[in-house]
Design a protein around this motif. Structure first.
Motif, short mmCIF file in Angstrom:
data_model
loop_
_atom_site.label_atom_id
_atom_site.label_comp_id
_atom_site.label_asym_id
_atom_site.label_seq_id
_atom_site.Cartn_x
_atom_site.Cartn_y
_atom_site.Cartn_z
N SER A 253 0.91 -1.30 0.01
CA SER A 253 0.17 0.03 -0.07
C SER A 253 0.80 1.21 -0.05
CB SER A 253 -0.91 0.07 1.10
OG SER A 253 -0.26 0.08 2.34
N CYS A 273 -0.11 -5.60 -7.76
CA CYS A 273 -0.04 -4.70 -6.50
C CYS A 273 -1.23 -3.80 -6.63
CB CYS A 273 1.35 -3.83 -6.58
SG CYS A 273 2.97 -4.45 -6.57
N GLY A 274 -2.28 -4.47 -6.48
CA GLY A 274 -3.59 -3.79 -6.84
C GLY A 274 -4.19 -3.10 -5.20
N ASN A 275 -3.24 -2.75 -4.46
CA ASN A 275 -3.73 -2.22 -3.02
C ASN A 275 -2.93 -1.20 -2.81
OD1 ASN A 275 -5.58 -2.62 -0.91
ND2 ASN A 275 -3.63 -2.80 0.34
N LYS A 277 -1.70 2.52 -2.54
CA LYS A 277 -2.67 3.64 -1.94
C LYS A 277 -1.75 4.88 -2.02
CE LYS A 277 -6.29 1.54 -0.99
NZ LYS A 277 -7.35 1.42 -1.83
N THR A 296 -2.54 2.82 -12.69
CA THR A 296 -2.69 2.06 -11.32
C THR A 296 -3.93 3.14 -10.73
OG1 THR A 296 -0.49 1.78 -11.11
CG2 THR A 296 -1.86 1.76 -9.07
N LYS A 297 -5.07 2.54 -10.66
CA LYS A 297 -6.21 3.39 -10.05
C LYS A 297 -6.50 3.44 -8.93
CE LYS A 297 -8.72 2.05 -14.61
NZ LYS A 297 -10.05 1.67 -15.09
N THR A 298 -5.37 2.66 -7.91
CA THR A 298 -5.74 2.59 -6.43
C THR A 298 -4.92 3.47 -5.74
OG1 THR A 298 -4.08 1.14 -6.21
CG2 THR A 298 -6.22 0.03 -6.47
N GLU A 300 -3.91 7.06 -4.12
CA GLU A 300 -4.92 8.26 -3.77
C GLU A 300 -3.85 9.51 -3.48
OE1 GLU A 300 -7.13 6.85 -0.64
OE2 GLU A 300 -8.41 5.66 -1.85
N ASN A 330 -6.94 8.47 -10.24
CA ASN A 330 -7.76 8.59 -9.05
C ASN A 330 -6.94 9.24 -7.91
OD1 ASN A 330 -9.97 7.71 -10.10
ND2 ASN A 330 -9.16 5.25 -9.82
#
Length: 439
Positions: A253, A273-275, A277, A296-298, A300, A330
């Motif tokens: 993350s 690595c879809g988590n 942040k 990477t849409k995750t 933030e 995102n």
């Protein structure tokens, strides 16, 4: 002093940072000498003066003092032995080779059952022979939880599993484990791993199922590095030599990446690595890394820095905000550090500043500025604010040396424009000081 409670005397001794001071207290006070065996830790630090005076028969050798101290304790949970400035010590001084196998055998069995934390800062690896210190630790200290070793040349031959060890730090030493196969096998429950300037590695591969935090600073030639870690959460990598990095960590993350290399960096491959942040990215070729980074849409929270104030060659991929938001669509919080902003300003064409779709998701932005041309800087800021319709907070820090006429012009232009609902925060930054925010 003799009338003080046992617990209070013990607490006083426990607060002393150097066990040499504990030894002095024992000599000066019978009360302190009585309670000292109940101490649970030893921290003995050799000063350069101690080393220089060690040839005198009146000065007790460092190792002898340590062995005497540790023999007095009933239970030892923590040991820290170090040299004040090992670079100043001459090589091959036996009394200061703290990872020497013979020395280790004299005291490790004494603490084998109770020891939880061990830190040894010895001599640089070029100052001593290959040591079996690590296998000896694994033999005697099966309950060890935290291990920190700095300087030395360590062998892993005959190293035993250490199932209780959860934190390992190796700093500025040579490790005879080119692919880290032995460490992967012997540390099944390791959760925190820190490698700083570790030499002797060729194609290291981290495959530790319980690892949650990994910090790795690469100064030596390491062609490849692979991390396949199913529970990794925090990854901090700094490369000062070109290294191809492969990361596969589904729980990851927080990522900090620094590529301080003058040549074009080797590939960075991020897979599964879809988590993710939070990402901090700093490189001489930040634009190039973004071009190779998967969408990477995750993410933030994003921080960008660049060590390249302008493209080196016409063909170099440039750092543009359009590219940033295409890779991280995102992002809600964006921080642009001074080098990255300078590189962005160097790309004057409108295409590089086209943010796409109004950027409704971006809520806050922080920028660090070095103002050379106030009008140019204002123009770039205005383009961002005009397009980021969802933005609510902007923090602008100006370099301390730029405070004056140019910053006043920039500030005036910003305040003259109206962006409804936008909250401004102003500050001053300097390279070696903490940011100063004025409101």
């Amino acid at each position: 002093m003799d009338k003080l409670p046992h617990a209070l005397l013990l607490q006083i001794l426990s607060r002393l940072d150097d066990s040499a001071d504990v030894a002095r207290c024992r000599v000066a006070s019978k009360a302190f000498d009585t309670v000292s065996p109940d101490l649970r830790s030893i921290h003995l630090r050799s000063t350069l003066k101690w080393y220089l005076d060690s040839s005198s028969t009146a000065i007790k050798p460092f190792k002898a003092v340590f062995l005497d101290l540790i023999s007095q304790l009933i239970i030892v949970k923590s040991v820290r032995i170090s040299l004040e400035d090992p670079i100043e010590f001459k090589p091959n001084i036996d009394d200061f080779c703290l990872t020497d196998g013979g020395f280790a055998k004299e005291w490790l069995p004494r603490v084998s059952e109770s020891l939880k934390s061990l830190s040894v800062f010895g001599l640089p690896s070029h100052s001593q022979r290959k040591s079996m210190f690590l296998p000896l630790i694994s033999t005697y200290c099966q309950n060890l939880v935290n291990l920190t070793l700095k300087y030395g040349w360590l062998s892993v031959h005959n190293m035993n599993p250490m199932p209780m060890l959860t934190s390992l730090t190796l700093n500025c030493l040579k490790l005879q484990d080119k692919h880290l196969n032995k460490l992967n096998k012997c540390l099944p429950n390791l959760q925190v791993l820190t490698f700083i300037g570790v030499k002797g590695l060729k194609h290291p591969k981290i495959h530790l199922p319980k690892l949650r935090t990994c910090r790795w600073f690469i100064y030596d030639h390491t062609p490849t590095l692979a991390l396949i870690t199913p529970n990794l959460i925090i990854l901090d990598i700094s490369c000062f030599r070109p290294t191809a990095i492969y990361v596969e960590a589904p729980m990851l993350s927080h990522v900090y990446i620094l590529f301080a290399v003058l040549t074009y960096p080797n590939p960075l491959t991020v897979n599964n690595c879809g988590n993710l942040k939070m990402l901090f990215l700093d490189s001489t070729y930040t634009g190039s890394l973004l071009s190779e980074f998967p969408v990477t849409k995750t993410v933030e929270t994003l921080t960008l820095e660049s060590r390249n104030e302008a493209p080196r060659f016409p063909g170099d991929p440039r750092l543009t905000l359009q590219k940033v938001f295409m890779v991280f669509p995102n992002v809600s919080s964006l921080c642009i550090e001074p080098g990255a902003w300078s590189e962005l300003e160097a790309c004057l064409d409108s295409e590089g500043w086209e943010l796409l779709d109004g950027r409704k998701g971006l809520k806050e932005i922080r920028v660090y500025l070095m103002i050379v041309d106030p009008s140019l800087t204002f123009s770039c800021i205005a383009r961002v604010l005009d397009q980021c319709v969802g933005l609510s907070d902007i923090s602008v820090a100006i370099h301390g040396e730029d405070i004056g006429a140019r910053s006043k012009i920039f500030f005036t232009e910003c305040m003259a424009r109206c962006w409804p609902g936008l909250k401004w925060r102003w500050g001053i930054w300097n390279k070696h000081m903490e940011d100063l925010w004025l409101n």
